[in-house]
Write an enzyme that holds these catalytic residues in place. Structure first.
Site, short mmCIF file in Angstrom:
data_model
loop_
_atom_site.label_atom_id
_atom_site.label_comp_id
_atom_site.label_asym_id
_atom_site.label_seq_id
_atom_site.Cartn_x
_atom_site.Cartn_y
_atom_site.Cartn_z
N TYR A 19 0.83 -1.21 0.00
CA TYR A 19 0.00 0.00 0.00
C TYR A 19 0.86 1.27 0.00
CZ TYR A 19 -2.95 3.80 1.60
OH TYR A 19 -3.59 5.01 1.69
N HIS A 68 -3.80 16.27 -2.96
CA HIS A 68 -4.13 16.42 -1.55
C HIS A 68 -3.88 17.84 -1.03
CE1 HIS A 68 -4.65 12.21 -1.77
NE2 HIS A 68 -4.53 11.93 -0.49
N ASN A 106 1.79 11.96 5.77
CA ASN A 106 0.97 11.09 6.60
C ASN A 106 1.37 11.20 8.07
OD1 ASN A 106 0.00 7.57 6.39
ND2 ASN A 106 -1.19 9.39 6.78
N TYR A 155 -16.30 33.15 46.29
CA TYR A 155 -15.65 31.97 45.72
C TYR A 155 -14.55 32.34 44.72
CZ TYR A 155 -19.54 29.10 47.51
OH TYR A 155 -20.45 28.46 48.29
N ARG A 207 -11.68 32.92 47.16
CA ARG A 207 -11.44 31.85 48.12
C ARG A 207 -11.12 30.51 47.44
NH1 ARG A 207 -16.24 29.65 51.61
NH2 ARG A 207 -17.15 31.58 50.82
N PHE A 224 -1.61 7.13 12.37
CA PHE A 224 -1.91 8.46 11.82
C PHE A 224 -3.17 9.06 12.43
CE2 PHE A 224 -3.60 5.14 8.96
CZ PHE A 224 -4.97 5.33 9.19
N GLU A 257 -11.95 5.82 5.10
CA GLU A 257 -11.57 6.51 6.34
C GLU A 257 -12.87 6.88 7.06
OE1 GLU A 257 -9.29 9.61 4.56
OE2 GLU A 257 -7.78 8.22 3.80
#
Length: 655
Positions: free
Chosen positions: A159, A189, A302, A390, A393, A439, A524
């Site tokens: 791959y 990409h 990646n 508060y 404190r 990844f 994905e």
């Protein structure tokens, strides 16, 4: 035409000079003019002519005569700094292209994944170091590359090396097109949108990708990795849009833009050239575009480095503002004439969260009347109030969990920046590649969502303290901390700004990582959305810095109405620091520059630098366990408890 790169108040400006006979003074004025143009408030100036400044070289730090011509005093493309009179002129100023070196160097220490720190990465982003590989790292990179070369030679189906990507993982690519495959991957990409990352963030992203590649599990060639390092060392930084990653399969879009610039396509920035076509920027620095070999495009894009590099900045800024929030809150407590009884060691010993104990300790170290006599504290020693609100404190409990949150997130980020996050992974010792899921950005995504939620609380509680400072029925001070109320509005709208920022943070704190949209034709099918987790965490932290800047200004203004009484020594030092950049509020004036100046003190950690010596001195004197060889600095020592109980005179009268 000559060109110079000029540093003004933290910003780099490219300033062309049409004539060599122009003076150094002209160059300084032109740089200041461009700096003012980039600022909505003109940088706090009304005109260039009113600005007094020095000019010095970045390299060697030599001061220049303003009357000298640039052709006599400077070389073309030289780096110079303009220092505004009244600003601090740093004796150790480091330009964008420094001489120091940082090695991904400690590679022999990276074997346990614990060498690079979040602070290291931030410093790399600032350009404080160059990168050089160790021989051990080079050897591992070569070994993993040999595995890839063997796969290609034997035409094994693997791959991302001899196949397509995602849905096309079963499509086998012939050897003759393997290099084209990698370039197509990077081009297709590179589909991000939005504003580009700043040079500092681009540098962090590039440095972190180099760190991952140097681990030797990516299969990149040593030749290509050295080209990437050369680009980093020359500050040749590709155009990287901030939006487009879903955080699995890694930060594909931003890392593809990073790789695209290194191949000579798209845009690129350097201090020498500014923005220009990448191939011309590389050429200007004597560098050649990378020619991608099999698997190298995938090796470059990646991983989780976009999420993680921004996350490292977020963690470091969160750490800085969290410890300074304790100082700001202590100053507010002093102005509002609060008690330190809530910080008693015994209270925190019976609920011993580390962050809570440390925050309570810092309050004691800043407010202990015996250690640091306070005239303000003495003035209300016998008042009839029993306890505080508060927001004062409960600072140890609220601020404390923020500190613990930051520590938790920092631990995850430190592991992540020292991890290999490629797919497939190359294991040279086994002579094989293995597809996995390192990844996936769920770890940093979840951690950064948690960070945003935690740090936001510093702003939420700070805004309530600002309200108490501005409200005369709660503070016993003039309304909105100004004289002649009505004619003057004082801090009225500054408080509104704080409220607006806190409200905005509420929306930003919604976790990004609870969402997932299936991508790549259901290949994905679960993603982290970590890119937005990182970006919104940074925005939340920026808002926290701004809210605390407003509180810091308001507390210092409150001091004005308590004069001639003085507070403790460390808090007086903090007051003096603020007054070195912001004058008292005698009548209404343009407030935004004051808030920006106070925020700058916090971002640059000046408030911490002033107070830290007093905090650590108190630690050495009151907590035996904090001395060298001790088990922890968070322990509540009996010596400190006795000293505190015997000498603390700041308790409200509860009779």
């Amino acid at each position: 035409m000559l060109r110079y790169t000029v540093h003004v108040r933290g910003e780099w400006l490219a300033v062309p000079c049409p004539h060599g006979t122009n003076t150094v003074g002209w160059l300084g004025k032109e740089a200041v003019r461009r700096y003012m143009k980039n600022k909505p408030d003109n940088g706090g100036f009304t005109s260039v002519e009113e600005v007094k400044f020095f000019v010095r070289r970045c390299k060697g730090l030599g001061l220049l005569d303003l009357d000298d011509t640039v052709e006599d005093a400077l070389e073309d493309n030289e780096f110079v700094e303009v220092v505004i009179e009244g600003d601090i002129m740093s004796p150790d100023f480091i330009p964008s292209q420094p001489e120091g070196q940082c090695y991904v160097y400690m590679y022999h220490k990276l074997k346990d994944g614990s060498s690079l720190t979040t602070q290291d990465l931030v410093n790399l982003g600032k350009g404080l170091y160059k990168i050089k590989l160790t021989p051990e790292a080079e050897a591992k990179v070569k070994q993993s590359r040999e595995v890839i070369e063997r796969i290609v030679k034997e035409q094994t189906v693997v791959y991302g090396i001899t196949t397509g990507f995602g849905k096309f993982a079963r499509t086998v690519i012939p050897n003759s097109k393997l290099m084209e495959l990698q370039m197509n991957l990077v081009r297709s990409h590179s589909a991000g949108v939005g504003k580009p990352l700043t040079p500092e963030r681009s540098r962090m992203l590039l440095a972190l990708r180099i760190n991952v590649l140097a681990k030797g599990y990516s299969g990149i060639s040593l030749e290509t990795l050295q080209q990437v390092i050369e680009a980093f060392n020359a500050s040749c930084l590709p155009y990287i849009p901030e939006k487009g990653t879903v955080g699995a399969s890694g930060d594909l879009a931003p890392l593809s833009h990073l790789a695209l610039g290194l191949t000579g396509e798209g845009k690129m920035w350097s201090p020498k050239s500014g923005w220009a076509d990448a191939k011309y920027v590389l050429e200007a620095h004597g560098l050649k575009p990378i020619i991608l070999k099999p698997k190298e495009g995938l090796a470059l894009i990646n991983g989780t480095q976009m999420i993680t590099s921004l996350g490292c900045e977020a963690v470091e800024r969160a750490s800085a503002i969290a410890r300074q929030a304790d100082i700001v809150a202590a100053l507010t407590l002093e102005v509002l004439k609060g008690t330190t009884k809530a910080f008693d060691t015994d209270i925190h010993a019976v609920r011993p969260h580390r962050g809570q104990a440390e925050v309570a300790f810092r309050f004691r170290s800043l407010l202990d009347s015996d250690h640091h006599p306070s005239e303000i504290a003495e003035s209300h020693r016998f008042c009839d109030r029993v306890q505080d609100a508060y927001t004062m404190r409960c600072c140890p409990q609220v601020h404390g969990v923020v500190n613990d949150t930051i520590a938790f997130v920092k631990d995850i980020m430190t592991t992540e920046i020292n991890s290999a996050t490629d797919n497939p992974m190359v294991f040279a010792e086994r002579a094989e590649t293995i597809s996995g899921g390192n990844f996936h950005g769920e770890y940093p995504a979840k951690a950064l969502d948690y960070l945003a939620i935690g740090v936001h609380e510093l702003a939420a509680i700070s805004e309530r303290r600002i309200e108490r400072l501005c409200n005369p029925s709660l503070s016993e001070l003039p309304a909105f901390l100004v004289t002649e109320g009505g004619l003057n509005s004082g801090f009225m709208i500054a408080h509104c700004t704080a409220a607006a920022l806190v409200s905005e943070n509420k929306a930003l704190c919604h976790p990004s990582s609870v969402d997932s949209l299936s991508t790549s034709a259901a290949t994905e099918d679960h993603v982290s959305m970590g890119g937005w987790s990182a970006r919104k965490a940074l925005r939340v932290i920026e808002h926290v810095e701004q809210v605390l800047a407003i509180e810091l200004l308001a507390a210092c203004q409150g001091i004005e109405f308590l004069r001639p009484l003085r507070t403790t020594t460390p808090l007086e030092k903090v007051y003096d620091l603020v007054r070195s950049v912001v004058r008292p509020w005698m009548k209404d004036r343009f407030m935004a520059p004051d808030i920006e100046a106070a925020q700058r003190l916090l971002v640059e950690q000046k408030v911490w630098e002033v107070a830290e010596p007093y905090i650590e001195k108190y630690r050495r004197e009151h907590i035996p366990e904090s001395r060298p060889g001790s088990p922890t600095a968070f322990s509540l020592g009996s010596l400190e408890r006795k000293t505190y109980d015997d000498h603390n005179h700041r308790h409200h009268n509860e009779l």
